[in-house]
Design a protein around this motif. Structure first.
Motif, PDB file in Angstrom:
ATOM      1  N   LYS A 277       0.839  -1.448  -0.278  1.00 55.44           N
ATOM      2  CA  LYS A 277       0.140  -0.364   0.127  1.00 55.44           C
ATOM      3  C   LYS A 277       0.356   1.080   0.026  1.00 55.44           C
ATOM      4  O   LYS A 277       0.414   1.981  -0.471  1.00 55.44           O
ATOM      5  CB  LYS A 277      -1.276   0.305   0.737  1.00 55.44           C
ATOM      6  CG  LYS A 277      -1.547  -1.301   1.486  1.00 55.44           C
ATOM      7  CD  LYS A 277      -2.611  -1.088   2.073  1.00 55.44           C
ATOM      8  CE  LYS A 277      -3.620  -2.364   2.434  1.00 55.44           C
ATOM      9  NZ  LYS A 277      -4.685  -2.227   3.461  1.00 55.44           N
ATOM     10  N   ILE A 280       2.006   2.060  -3.559  1.00 56.09           N
ATOM     11  CA  ILE A 280       1.203   2.346  -4.085  1.00 56.09           C
ATOM     12  C   ILE A 280       0.953   3.789  -3.643  1.00 56.09           C
ATOM     13  O   ILE A 280       0.845   4.798  -5.231  1.00 56.09           O
ATOM     14  CB  ILE A 280      -0.146   1.744  -4.376  1.00 56.09           C
ATOM     15  CG1 ILE A 280       0.220   0.073  -4.775  1.00 56.09           C
ATOM     16  CG2 ILE A 280      -1.249   1.973  -4.919  1.00 56.09           C
ATOM     17  CD1 ILE A 280      -1.481  -0.510  -4.361  1.00 56.09           C
ATOM     18  N   SER A 284       1.605   6.888  -6.252  1.00 55.92           N
ATOM     19  CA  SER A 284       0.795   8.396  -7.376  1.00 55.92           C
ATOM     20  C   SER A 284       1.033   9.822  -6.628  1.00 55.92           C
ATOM     21  O   SER A 284       0.520  10.070  -7.315  1.00 55.92           O
ATOM     22  CB  SER A 284      -0.448   7.435  -5.758  1.00 55.92           C
ATOM     23  OG  SER A 284      -0.590   6.726  -5.970  1.00 55.92           O
ATOM     24  N   ALA A 457      -5.103   9.061  -2.974  1.00 58.01           N
ATOM     25  CA  ALA A 457      -4.127   7.908  -2.552  1.00 58.01           C
ATOM     26  C   ALA A 457      -4.019   8.261  -1.032  1.00 58.01           C
ATOM     27  O   ALA A 457      -4.009   7.483  -0.321  1.00 58.01           O
ATOM     28  CB  ALA A 457      -3.133   8.204  -3.483  1.00 58.01           C
TER      29      ALA A 457
END
Length: 496
Positions: A277, A280, A284, A457
């Protein structure tokens, strides 16, 4: 752990001792010696943006087209990506100090060579080398700063330092005003001198940087605990002398298995399997800010000159740069008080929405109003973009820190930083042919969408790292193995 050669197992209180230090003049040495690299980056980017018209001249410049100006920006960013990855893994392997001296030397030599460019190909090659030096700096410097600055100050220091890019941007834009004035200096030499002055600043920074110590955290993990202890003791003595008060004792300790080196395979597995996580999230954040900045700023001077008849763009860029720096400086304390998630998400989403709005009204703007909108947008965006580097630096284990910064910088910048200038260069060229500035708005809309996505995000995946030690945010890989080996596994604070 399968990589590296184990050299011992130690229990240390060094992280706690560094984090409990009050702010002192010694910390300013770290900030000045290491943080000033962003001033160099800002100087480089702005000089190129402000000198786009001078570089396009056949007789006194290099005969670059608008697309070539965008290409030069993309080449610079490509070099930064390669440099970040190459020097990033060396930083984790050989130490912070060796690499932040080496990368600054690469930048200095490449900048001097740029001043002697005789044709576009030489210029592009030198821009690539200059970018490689700057990219390597990002990995080495962010690692060293976060490992030397106390936890309660880390957010504001990181954001403000990364925002100092715009001090260089303002200086570069103002510097080009006399250097590009044909009544002051020969146009054939003005832009060359601008690059040469950047190299002089780099040499000055190198002198200060030699006094910054190696990261004690890196040293004790790599089997050099005696040197680590000596450096921390010296820092504590200096801080006592500068503040005039005793330091409180600490009780928190960390047990690790020391290694000479950490394999890149283990680092990759850690990033993608233990913290998917966070991976990611960082991707972003970096893609959004890289596209926004590289797309808008690399071609901002060309936009003012091509569509709005501005001959000296330096004044406009100086205003824009001042807003960016003030945003990072004024908002930086809030990243420690209000917290990372609220501030990063807020700055990303707000700046994205404002950029999208600017795209819709682009045809009605002039040089002054475009600059005003840019100043408002990037007042918030600069703080958010700076926090992207802070996030990548503090949410992964210490052994992977430099390479993680390099990885996300390279991947995010490759997506946003290379495509952005190329897209905007092509958009400007097409819009110039049709004399329709609104054709550039497409780039604004893409940048806006990516920034808003980065903010979302952060809301979903963000890590509340404010005030926490680096080891509690992401436990060192060697500490995890040590605990498992002793039969008492201790998981990291979070696997997000």
């Amino acid at each position: 752990m399968s990589s590296g050669v184990e050299t011992g197992r130690i229990t240390t209180d060094i992280p706690a001792r560094l984090d409990r230090l009050p702010w002192a003049r010694w910390h300013w040495l770290v900030v000045i010696g290491l943080g000033t690299v962003w001033i160099l980056d800002g100087l480089e980017v702005t000089i190129v943006g402000s000198m786009s018209a001078a570089l396009q001249e056949e007789k006194t410049g290099l005969g670059l087209s608008s697309f070539d100006v965008g290409l030069a920006g993309a080449v610079y960013v490509a070099g930064a990506c390669v440099g970040a990855l190459f020097f990033g893994q060396l930083t984790d392997r050989f130490g912070r100090k060796k690499l932040f001296l080496l990368t600054l030397a690469v930048y200095t030599v490449a900048t001097v060579l740029t001043a002697f460019s005789m044709n576009p190909m030489w210029y592009f090659f030198c821009r690539f080398l200059t970018g490689a030096g700057i990219g390597g700096e990002y990995a080495a410097i962010n690692s060293a700063i976060d490992e030397l600055i106390p936890a309660r100050y880390r957010g504001r220091v990181d954001v403000a330092i990364n925002g100092s890019f715009w001090v260089g941007a303002a200086a570069g834009s103002l510097l080009t005003i006399p250097l590009l004035d044909p009544t002051v200096i020969n146009p054939e030499w003005g832009w060359r001198l601008a690059f040469g002055l950047g190299a002089i600043l780099a040499v000055g920074i190198l002198v200060v940087r030699r006094n910054v110590p190696e990261s004690p955290r890196w040293l004790f993990i790599h089997g050099r605990e005696e040197e680590s202890e000596r450096i921390v003791s010296e820092i504590e003595g200096t801080v006592r002398e500068e503040t005039g008060r005793d330091l409180p004792s600490v009780s928190d300790t960390l047990t690790i298995r020391q290694r000479k080196s950490i394999g890149i395979g283990l680092i990759a597995r850690t990033v993608f399997t233990l913290y998917p996580k966070r991976t990611i999230l960082c991707f972003s954040l970096f893609v959004g800010q890289a596209f926004l900045y590289n797309a808008f700023f690399f071609t901002y001077g060309d936009t003012l000159g091509t569509f709005m008849g501005v001959e000296q763009v330096g004044w406009y860029i100086a205003v824009f740069a001042a807003s960016n720096f003030l945003g990072a400086l004024m908002l930086s304390p809030l990243f420690d008080s209000l917290g990372r998630v609220k501030m990063i998400a807020g700055t990303y989403i707000l700046s994205g929405v404002l950029l999208g709005f600017t795209g819709f009204i682009l045809g009605d703007l002039n040089a002054v109003t475009l600059t005003m909108m840019g100043a408002i947008i990037f007042f918030f965006a600069s703080a958010g973009a700076s926090a992207a580097y802070l996030t990548a630096s503090e949410v992964f284990p210490m052994e992977t820190r430099a390479l993680c910064i390099a990885f996300f910088y390279a991947i995010g910048t490759a997506v946003g930083g290379i495509s952005g200038p190329l897209l905007f260069g092509a958009l400007i060229e097409n819009a110039s042919a049709s004399k329709d500035i609104t054709q550039i708005a497409l780039g604004y809309f893409i940048g806006a969408a990516l920034m808003v996505a980065g903010g979302v995000a952060e809301v979903v995946l963000g890590v509340k790292a404010e005030g926490q030690s680096l080891e509690s945010i992401a436990q060192p890989l060697t500490a995890e193995e040590s605990d498992h080996a002793s039969g008492s596994p201790r998981p990291a604070t979070t696997t997000a």
